[in-house]
Design an enzyme around this catalytic site. Structure first.
Site, mmCIF file in Angstrom:
data_model
loop_
_atom_site.group_PDB
_atom_site.id
_atom_site.type_symbol
_atom_site.label_atom_id
_atom_site.label_comp_id
_atom_site.label_asym_id
_atom_site.label_seq_id
_atom_site.Cartn_x
_atom_site.Cartn_y
_atom_site.Cartn_z
ATOM 1 N N HIS A 59 0.819 -1.226 0.000
ATOM 2 C CA HIS A 59 0.000 0.000 0.000
ATOM 3 C C HIS A 59 0.851 1.275 0.000
ATOM 4 C CE1 HIS A 59 -3.628 -2.257 0.446
ATOM 5 N NE2 HIS A 59 -3.325 -2.723 1.644
ATOM 6 N N ASP B 54 -2.551 -10.535 -2.573
ATOM 7 C CA ASP B 54 -3.174 -10.058 -1.328
ATOM 8 C C ASP B 54 -4.619 -9.644 -1.648
ATOM 9 O OD1 ASP B 54 -2.118 -8.746 1.560
ATOM 10 O OD2 ASP B 54 -3.877 -7.729 0.696
ATOM 11 N N HIS C 93 -6.270 -7.195 -0.682
ATOM 12 C CA HIS C 93 -6.408 -5.748 -0.869
ATOM 13 C C HIS C 93 -5.638 -5.323 -2.116
ATOM 14 C CE1 HIS C 93 -6.828 -6.433 3.545
ATOM 15 N NE2 HIS C 93 -7.818 -5.572 3.403
ATOM 16 N N ASP D 73 -4.820 -12.914 3.105
ATOM 17 C CA ASP D 73 -6.061 -12.402 3.685
ATOM 18 C C ASP D 73 -7.274 -12.589 2.776
ATOM 19 O OD1 ASP D 73 -4.793 -10.598 2.018
ATOM 20 O OD2 ASP D 73 -4.727 -8.951 3.473
#
Ligand SMILES: [Zn+2]
Length: 344
Positions: free
Chosen positions: A127, A164, A166, A251
């Site tokens: 991120h 991931d 996200h 995740d």
């Protein structure tokens, strides 16, 4: 050829719970993983200490002011950067070792010391943008490693897959105008950080070199594998990369508390096996860097399950011809969009 596992005890010193007691990114994530690996004799992987990344290496993808900002905030004892992202006095050093581990892994892979590597480091990185820490991430470990591979180690093309749950908004932002890094992300939308629409394919000379594949909540293995096999991997093969890097979050697992996808541990094995086959058929190294995964037991179980698969010397399965995607399906829609740039 052996496989290399990079880690450093400094990565355990970064603890956002000092500022936010219920924060999901705990040192115990790594401790649980390392205990599980130790019980299995590290699955035969050779361990190496993750060194620090140099400021020059960080500044290949980050603004010098951003590096300074993190260093100074940590030197003052730390604090909140945003409602999710906290640092303490040891976090700068942890982040230097996290990025440095990814860099050292890539250097070892390109020197022929191993064909696969794994970085069990934190804080995670995907991120983190050029000038901004966010989403638990300070420096973009995978992006720094890819940039070093190109700027210092002479590679021309690096493929980054982000699995991931996200969106890897930082990696996407850093490379969005570059045709020497193909970035592909499969991620849940809606979900933090709310970026990564299919239509965002990069810009300028980087148009087509960003592949964003958002999936709805409750998506499971069949959709993830279809997108991987029918969009991501054919594009990656056509790109002819010299190195594969993975931003490996766990995740998207059904038991993860931060997202709503439905992968199982065996799903990650299948995903990892296909990526490993792609790298092996292409004859290029594969480096995997830990990102998210907030159920500690699941994270440990997934990493213990994929390491033997990516290190295995079994014959790779070349990408099989795929049945046409169901008309109107998400996969067909994605093939239509990404197929404008790559022969899928
Ligand atoms: Zn994540």
């Amino acid at each position: 050829m052996s496989s290399l596992y990079f880690s450093h005890s400094a990565c355990l010193e970064h603890d956002p719970r000092a500022h936010s007691p219920a924060h999901p990114d705990t040192p115990a994530r790594l401790l649980t993983l390392e205990r599980a690996l130790a019980e299995r004799d590290w699955l035969g992987w050779r361990r190496r200490e993750a060194p620090v990344a140099s400021e020059q290496q960080l500044e290949l993808v980050h603004a010098a002011e951003h590096v300074r900002f993190i260093a100074d905030l940590c030197a003052r004892g730390g604090g909140a950067i945003d409602p999710d992202t906290f640092v303490g006095g040891s976090s700068f050093r942890a982040a230097l070792h996290a990025a440095g581990g990814a860099v050292a892994m890539v250097a070892a892979l390109l020197a022929g010391e191993a064909s696969v590597g794994f970085c069990g480091v934190r804080p995670s990185g995907h991120h983190a943008e050029r000038g901004r820490a966010m989403g638990f991430c300070l420096f973009n470990n995978v992006a720094v490693a890819a940039a070093v591979a190109i700027a210092e180690l002479g590679l021309r093309r690096v493929f980054i897959l982000d699995w991931d749950v996200h969106h890897g908004n930082g990696t996407a932002e850093i490379f969005r105008r570059r045709p020497d890094v193909l970035f592909a992300s499969i991620h849940q939308l809606p979900l933090f950080p709310s970026t990564g629409q299919l239509e965002d394919v990069g810009s300028g000379p980087g148009e087509g070199y960003t592949i964003n594949l958002p999936v709805p909540p409750a998506s499971g293995e069949s959709l993830w594998l279809a997108l991987l096999e029918q969009v991501v991997l054919p594009a990656a093969v056509a790109f002819e990369p010299e190195l594969v890097l993975v931003s490996a979050g766990f995740d998207a697992h059904a038991q993860d508390p931060l997202a709503e996808c439905n992968l199982q541990t065996s799903s990650f094995v299948q995903i990892a096996a296909r990526v490993r086959d792609m790298a092996q058929v292409a004859g290029i190294p594969l480096g995997v860097v830990l990102e998210g995964g907030y159920d500690r037991a699941v994270l440990a179980e997934c990493v213990c399950a994929i390491l033997p698969v990516i290190a295995g010397d079994q014959q790779p399965h070349p990408l099989a011809a795929q049945p046409p995607a169901q008309p109107g399906s998400l996969t067909a829609h994605a093939r239509g969009q990404i197929g404008r740039y790559w022969p899928l």
